[in-house]
Design a protein around this motif. Structure first.
Motif, PDB file in Angstrom:
ATOM      1  N   ALA A   1     -27.971 -36.015  40.797  1.00 57.27           N
ATOM      2  CA  ALA A   1     -28.313 -36.817  41.974  1.00 57.27           C
ATOM      3  C   ALA A   1     -27.190 -36.828  43.010  1.00 57.27           C
TER       4      ALA A   1
ATOM      5  N   GLU B   1     -28.175 -36.707  34.784  1.00 61.08           N
ATOM      6  CA  GLU B   1     -29.081 -37.068  35.878  1.00 61.08           C
ATOM      7  C   GLU B   1     -28.309 -37.637  37.064  1.00 61.08           C
ATOM      8  N   ALA B   2     -27.312 -38.462  36.772  1.00 59.93           N
ATOM      9  CA  ALA B   2     -26.506 -39.024  37.856  1.00 59.93           C
ATOM     10  C   ALA B   2     -25.686 -37.934  38.547  1.00 59.93           C
TER      11      ALA B   2
END
Length: 309
Positions: free
Chosen positions: A221, A217-218
């Motif tokens: 992002a 997810e990071a």
């Protein structure tokens, strides 16, 4: 001409003539938006051959392809006219002649203002495609999925092989190196000096560790937005771990999962995707077509991204 894929509810997916996504075959001057093309050549491979057979096998497996994209909430069939435009007539015994033919073929396609997705073929064939694309669009942004940097030096006295296409693309001014993003890179390397080229030219290299340790997810992002200039996606199937893509020329353990690459492709924001490719599928080494099926999924993601842009 009707560019709607043949429906699996009208003709079973195991039947019918095999084209990419069951689309019609069309000449390059026909009124389609995106051409799907095979580039059957593996003379630039350094280890396992066999990717010359990928376009034919991916066509067959793509019978399982569909149009609606859950995440992007669109059906690319409704927004794009796509066609199977056949294969480039490669020369299996000559790399230089093959590269010249590939470049000329894509010159002709781009003269009709088409976008495209190519199915290789070993990764050396991306270079002549980029030459044609850069002549049409100027310097390209590139999203490069791979286990390898492909910025390596000559091997056996030969400059053009599947591990050197990105080096040549940078040196020839085909791409904007600070707008090249490499995803899925992992070791080992022949030596630490193999990293020097990417550092010198400002290529952004991301590794599997960046995804696994920092978190998917990071990582998603932190993906850049490609909203300036033409963008090209080149997807070497060996970015996937051999457990998910055994049918490839140079498998490297410790790679990405199919799901991780799906999530990354779905997260990309590209305003002008002019072309893309899926390279290094080697059907003779595949198991139950899982590598070819992964290639079909990548093509689907590219089509959806083109439809959204």
């Amino acid at each position: 001409m009707d560019f709607t894929p043949l429906s699996g509810r009208d003709m079973p997916r195991f039947a019918g003539l095999k084209t990419f996504f069951r689309l019609p075959v069309a000449p390059i001057e026909a009124a389609f938006d995106v051409g799907l093309v095979g580039v059957p050549f593996d003379g630039g491979a350094s280890y396992r051959p066999g990717s010359r057979f990928a376009p034919a096998r991916v066509r067959e497996v793509s019978s399982l392809g569909r149009g609606y994209h859950w995440t992007r909430a669109l059906n690319w069939v409704d927004r794009l006219k796509a066609a199977d435009v056949g294969d480039v007539a490669t020369v299996p015994v000559s790399g230089p002649e093959t590269y010249a033919r590939i470049e000329a073929w894509f010159d002709a396609l781009l003269a009709h203002d088409k976008r495209f997705i190519a199915v290789g073929g070993d990764h050396s064939t991306t270079l002549p495609i980029l030459r044609a694309a850069a002549k049409k669009h100027g310097r390209l942004n590139v999203v490069h999925f791979d286990a390898h940097l492909d910025t390596y030096p000559a091997a056996w006295g030969q400059e053009f092989h599947h591990g050197a296409f990105m080096r040549h693309a940078v040196e020839e001014g085909l791409v904007e190196p600070t707008r090249v993003l490499q995803i899925g890179i992992r070791g080992p390397l022949a030596g630490g000096e193999d990293l020097e080229f990417t550092r010198r030219h400002g290529i952004r290299v991301t590794t599997v560790d960046d995804i696994r340790i920092g978190g998917l997810e990071a990582f998603i992002a932190g993906l850049p937005v490609f909203d300036q200039g033409p963008t090209y996606i080149t997807f070497d199937i060996d970015c996937l771990d051999p457990a998910f893509a055994p049918g490839t020329g140079t498998p490297v353990p410790g790679g990405l999962t199919t799901y991780e690459t799906q999530r990354i492709l779905r997260a990309l924001k590209v305003s002008n995707l002019v072309g893309g490719d899926v390279m290094e599928v080697s059907p003779p080494y595949d198991v139950s077509d899982i590598t070819s099926l992964a290639a079909v999924d990548v093509m689907f993601e590219m089509l959806a991204l083109m439809a959204e842009g």
